[in-house]
Design an enzyme around this catalytic site. Sequence first.
Site, PDB file in Angstrom:
ATOM      1  N   LYS A   1      14.674 -51.501  -9.359  1.00 35.82           N
ATOM      2  CA  LYS A   1      14.909 -52.177 -10.176  1.00 35.82           C
ATOM      3  C   LYS A   1      15.508 -54.193 -10.301  1.00 35.82           C
ATOM      4  O   LYS A   1      15.028 -54.843 -10.235  1.00 35.82           O
ATOM      5  CB  LYS A   1      13.745 -52.555 -12.095  1.00 35.82           C
ATOM      6  CG  LYS A   1      12.970 -51.718 -11.868  1.00 35.82           C
ATOM      7  CD  LYS A   1      12.519 -51.313 -13.177  1.00 35.82           C
ATOM      8  CE  LYS A   1      12.824 -50.947 -14.084  1.00 35.82           C
ATOM      9  NZ  LYS A   1      13.833 -49.160 -13.851  1.00 35.82           N
TER      10      LYS A   1
ATOM     11  N   ARG B   1       7.267 -51.910 -21.035  1.00 33.28           N
ATOM     12  CA  ARG B   1       7.362 -50.103 -21.140  1.00 33.28           C
ATOM     13  C   ARG B   1       6.408 -49.134 -21.231  1.00 33.28           C
ATOM     14  O   ARG B   1       5.817 -47.959 -21.655  1.00 33.28           O
ATOM     15  CB  ARG B   1       9.115 -50.190 -21.294  1.00 33.28           C
ATOM     16  CG  ARG B   1       9.096 -49.219 -19.751  1.00 33.28           C
ATOM     17  CD  ARG B   1      10.384 -48.483 -20.340  1.00 33.28           C
ATOM     18  NE  ARG B   1      11.234 -49.935 -19.937  1.00 33.28           N
ATOM     19  CZ  ARG B   1      12.505 -49.819 -19.199  1.00 33.28           C
ATOM     20  NH1 ARG B   1      12.394 -48.422 -18.712  1.00 33.28           N
ATOM     21  NH2 ARG B   1      13.263 -50.225 -19.067  1.00 33.28           N
TER      22      ARG B   1
ATOM     23  N   ARG C   1      25.632 -44.632  -9.975  1.00 40.13           N
ATOM     24  CA  ARG C   1      25.580 -46.266 -10.293  1.00 40.13           C
ATOM     25  C   ARG C   1      26.502 -46.607 -10.307  1.00 40.13           C
ATOM     26  O   ARG C   1      27.886 -45.671 -11.480  1.00 40.13           O
ATOM     27  CB  ARG C   1      24.374 -46.265 -10.808  1.00 40.13           C
ATOM     28  CG  ARG C   1      24.211 -48.097 -11.605  1.00 40.13           C
ATOM     29  CD  ARG C   1      23.225 -48.194 -12.018  1.00 40.13           C
ATOM     30  NE  ARG C   1      23.447 -47.431 -13.044  1.00 40.13           N
ATOM     31  CZ  ARG C   1      21.076 -48.130 -13.289  1.00 40.13           C
ATOM     32  NH1 ARG C   1      20.706 -48.970 -13.253  1.00 40.13           N
ATOM     33  NH2 ARG C   1      21.677 -47.239 -14.612  1.00 40.13           N
TER      34      ARG C   1
ATOM     35  N   ARG D   1      26.591 -46.417 -16.267  1.00 37.91           N
ATOM     36  CA  ARG D   1      26.436 -46.794 -17.394  1.00 37.91           C
ATOM     37  C   ARG D   1      26.165 -45.342 -18.944  1.00 37.91           C
ATOM     38  O   ARG D   1      26.110 -44.645 -18.053  1.00 37.91           O
ATOM     39  CB  ARG D   1      25.000 -47.527 -17.419  1.00 37.91           C
ATOM     40  CG  ARG D   1      24.660 -48.453 -18.176  1.00 37.91           C
ATOM     41  CD  ARG D   1      23.340 -49.183 -17.213  1.00 37.91           C
ATOM     42  NE  ARG D   1      21.681 -48.570 -17.823  1.00 37.91           N
ATOM     43  CZ  ARG D   1      21.228 -48.693 -16.829  1.00 37.91           C
ATOM     44  NH1 ARG D   1      21.035 -49.425 -16.491  1.00 37.91           N
ATOM     45  NH2 ARG D   1      19.971 -48.292 -18.303  1.00 37.91           N
TER      46      ARG D   1
ATOM     47  N   ARG E   1      15.411 -40.042 -19.709  1.00 34.25           N
ATOM     48  CA  ARG E   1      14.392 -41.268 -19.530  1.00 34.25           C
ATOM     49  C   ARG E   1      13.408 -40.858 -18.442  1.00 34.25           C
ATOM     50  O   ARG E   1      12.277 -41.821 -18.324  1.00 34.25           O
ATOM     51  CB  ARG E   1      15.109 -42.173 -18.755  1.00 34.25           C
ATOM     52  CG  ARG E   1      16.422 -42.384 -19.943  1.00 34.25           C
ATOM     53  CD  ARG E   1      17.656 -43.717 -19.491  1.00 34.25           C
ATOM     54  NE  ARG E   1      17.619 -44.368 -18.648  1.00 34.25           N
ATOM     55  CZ  ARG E   1      18.131 -44.207 -17.127  1.00 34.25           C
ATOM     56  NH1 ARG E   1      19.318 -43.456 -17.411  1.00 34.25           N
ATOM     57  NH2 ARG E   1      18.481 -45.743 -16.602  1.00 34.25           N
TER      58      ARG E   1
HETATM   59  P1  AP5 Z   1      19.370 -49.746 -10.162  1.00 33.95           P
HETATM   60  O1  AP5 Z   1      18.836 -51.196  -9.155  1.00 33.95           O
HETATM   61  O2  AP5 Z   1      19.892 -50.490 -11.151  1.00 33.95           O
HETATM   62  O3  AP5 Z   1      17.936 -49.144 -10.409  1.00 33.95           O
HETATM   63  P2  AP5 Z   1      17.033 -50.029 -12.075  1.00 33.95           P
HETATM   64  O4  AP5 Z   1      15.173 -50.033 -11.615  1.00 33.95           O
HETATM   65  O5  AP5 Z   1      17.591 -51.148 -12.783  1.00 33.95           O
HETATM   66  O6  AP5 Z   1      17.404 -48.478 -13.127  1.00 33.95           O
HETATM   67  P3  AP5 Z   1      17.224 -48.830 -14.661  1.00 33.95           P
HETATM   68  O7  AP5 Z   1      18.462 -47.711 -14.263  1.00 33.95           O
HETATM   69  O8  AP5 Z   1      18.665 -49.924 -14.611  1.00 33.95           O
HETATM   70  O9  AP5 Z   1      16.360 -48.920 -15.261  1.00 33.95           O
HETATM   71  P4  AP5 Z   1      15.648 -48.345 -16.887  1.00 33.95           P
HETATM   72  O10 AP5 Z   1      14.650 -48.686 -16.280  1.00 33.95           O
HETATM   73  O11 AP5 Z   1      16.055 -46.806 -16.683  1.00 33.95           O
HETATM   74  O12 AP5 Z   1      16.439 -48.796 -17.455  1.00 33.95           O
HETATM   75  P5  AP5 Z   1      16.744 -50.131 -18.107  1.00 33.95           P
HETATM   76  O13 AP5 Z   1      18.256 -51.311 -17.504  1.00 33.95           O
HETATM   77  O14 AP5 Z   1      15.681 -51.273 -18.027  1.00 33.95           O
HETATM   78  O15 AP5 Z   1      19.854 -48.961  -9.338  1.00 33.95           O
HETATM   79  C1  AP5 Z   1      20.241 -47.462  -9.061  1.00 33.95           C
HETATM   80  C2  AP5 Z   1      20.728 -47.230  -8.656  1.00 33.95           C
HETATM   81  O16 AP5 Z   1      20.445 -47.108  -7.589  1.00 33.95           O
HETATM   82  C3  AP5 Z   1      22.193 -48.023  -8.388  1.00 33.95           C
HETATM   83  O17 AP5 Z   1      23.789 -47.945  -8.275  1.00 33.95           O
HETATM   84  C4  AP5 Z   1      21.832 -48.687  -7.149  1.00 33.95           C
HETATM   85  O18 AP5 Z   1      22.887 -49.509  -6.258  1.00 33.95           O
HETATM   86  C5  AP5 Z   1      20.442 -48.027  -5.975  1.00 33.95           C
HETATM   87  N1  AP5 Z   1      19.595 -48.249  -5.710  1.00 33.95           N
HETATM   88  C6  AP5 Z   1      18.935 -49.602  -5.526  1.00 33.95           C
HETATM   89  N2  AP5 Z   1      17.952 -49.279  -4.808  1.00 33.95           N
HETATM   90  C7  AP5 Z   1      18.367 -48.187  -3.462  1.00 33.95           C
HETATM   91  C8  AP5 Z   1      18.135 -47.982  -2.790  1.00 33.95           C
HETATM   92  N3  AP5 Z   1      17.208 -48.467  -1.953  1.00 33.95           N
HETATM   93  N4  AP5 Z   1      18.527 -46.873  -1.852  1.00 33.95           N
HETATM   94  C9  AP5 Z   1      19.402 -45.720  -2.547  1.00 33.95           C
HETATM   95  N5  AP5 Z   1      19.922 -46.190  -3.768  1.00 33.95           N
HETATM   96  C10 AP5 Z   1      19.358 -47.579  -4.258  1.00 33.95           C
HETATM   97  O19 AP5 Z   1      16.694 -49.883 -19.613  1.00 33.95           O
HETATM   98  C11 AP5 Z   1      17.448 -48.642 -20.562  1.00 33.95           C
HETATM   99  C12 AP5 Z   1      17.109 -48.581 -21.694  1.00 33.95           C
HETATM  100  O20 AP5 Z   1      16.715 -49.597 -22.575  1.00 33.95           O
HETATM  101  C13 AP5 Z   1      15.651 -48.252 -22.449  1.00 33.95           C
HETATM  102  O21 AP5 Z   1      15.957 -46.436 -22.014  1.00 33.95           O
HETATM  103  C14 AP5 Z   1      15.488 -47.977 -22.900  1.00 33.95           C
HETATM  104  O22 AP5 Z   1      15.849 -46.900 -23.799  1.00 33.95           O
HETATM  105  C15 AP5 Z   1      15.632 -49.993 -23.195  1.00 33.95           C
HETATM  106  N6  AP5 Z   1      14.538 -50.574 -23.123  1.00 33.95           N
HETATM  107  C16 AP5 Z   1      14.830 -51.400 -21.703  1.00 33.95           C
HETATM  108  N7  AP5 Z   1      13.201 -51.968 -21.571  1.00 33.95           N
HETATM  109  C17 AP5 Z   1      12.647 -51.626 -22.799  1.00 33.95           C
HETATM  110  C18 AP5 Z   1      11.393 -51.787 -23.586  1.00 33.95           C
HETATM  111  N8  AP5 Z   1      11.207 -52.499 -22.464  1.00 33.95           N
HETATM  112  N9  AP5 Z   1      10.348 -51.258 -24.037  1.00 33.95           N
HETATM  113  C19 AP5 Z   1      11.414 -50.279 -24.731  1.00 33.95           C
HETATM  114  N10 AP5 Z   1      12.684 -49.637 -24.820  1.00 33.95           N
HETATM  115  C20 AP5 Z   1      13.362 -50.164 -23.140  1.00 33.95           C
HETATM  116 MG    MG Z   2      17.670 -52.128 -14.391  1.00 34.36          MG
END
Ligand code: AP5
Ligand code: MG
Length: 213
Positions: free
Chosen positions: A13, A89, A128, A157, A168
């Site tokens: 994402k 989410r 990552r 992270r 997660r």
């Molecule tokens: P990356 O692009 O960083 O992936 P991402 O989908 O953004 O993953 P996140 O870990 O950020 O998602 P998340 O939903 O768990 O975390 P968030 O920060 O939203 O890519 C990942 C890796 O893969 C990178 O190294 C990249 O280079 C590689 N990659 C990307 N595309 C690739 C491809 N095509 N092929 C190969 N490699 C690739 O949330 C974190 C925490 O915050 C949650 O767990 C929760 O506790 C809280 N939180 C956030 N939002 C909410 C909400 N709405 N409600 C409640 N709690 C929330």
């Molecule tokens: Mg992200």
Amino acid sequence: MHLLIMGLPGAGKGTQAAKIVDTYGVSHISTGDMFRAAMKNETEMGKLAKSFIDKGELVPDEVTNGIVKERLAESDIKENGFLLDGYPRTLEQAHALDKTLAELGLTLDGVINIDVNPDSLVERLSGRIIHKETGETFHKVFNPPAGEYNEDDYYQREDDKPETVKRRLDVNIAQGQPILDHYREQNLVTDIEGNQEIDQVFKDVKEAIDRIK
Ligand code: AP5
Ligand code: MG
């Protein structure tokens, strides 16, 4: 343009959001990034968020809905549009978003769903690395920084530890389907194959957005 990007943790994402922002100039709203900024600044909200994020659990809906509502009311949104990343989410958040958008006189144009095989995600998250200075995301194997790089300039992270990643994934797999169903009923969802090279994924994302526009 008013868009959502959805997908499991590690689906890509944030990686795709950075490219979408570069190409279309929309404002990027990532609830994960907002929580991490609050954690870094050790605000009350940051401390509360940390107690959930470190366990791989979701931050309570009322907190998350509140910060998104405030952010969507800021002036750049009317001008640039938005790309919401990591929100909604839960189904309750999806309903809160519907209400907030209606109050602000905004409508959702589309939902980009990055579909990935969950088996590939632990490897993506454990490799990552994030550049300390710019916040740019890379992967040690799949998307390394150009040339020789110094590992000290990058961090991992806290919630990318294998035990937390597993929780997660479980939480997000359980919560994600009803949200997608909610938007599928409104014909807003485009599914993108996420198990492809990053640039190929973006090609498909771009095609989808150009159809939505
Ligand atoms: P990356 O692009 O960083 O992936 P991402 O989908 O953004 O993953 P996140 O870990 O950020 O998602 P998340 O939903 O768990 O975390 P968030 O920060 O939203 O890519 C990942 C890796 O893969 C990178 O190294 C990249 O280079 C590689 N990659 C990307 N595309 C690739 C491809 N095509 N092929 C190969 N490699 C690739 O949330 C974190 C925490 O915050 C949650 O767990 C929760 O506790 C809280 N939180 C956030 N939002 C909410 C909400 N709405 N409600 C409640 N709690 C929330
Ligand atoms: Mg992200």
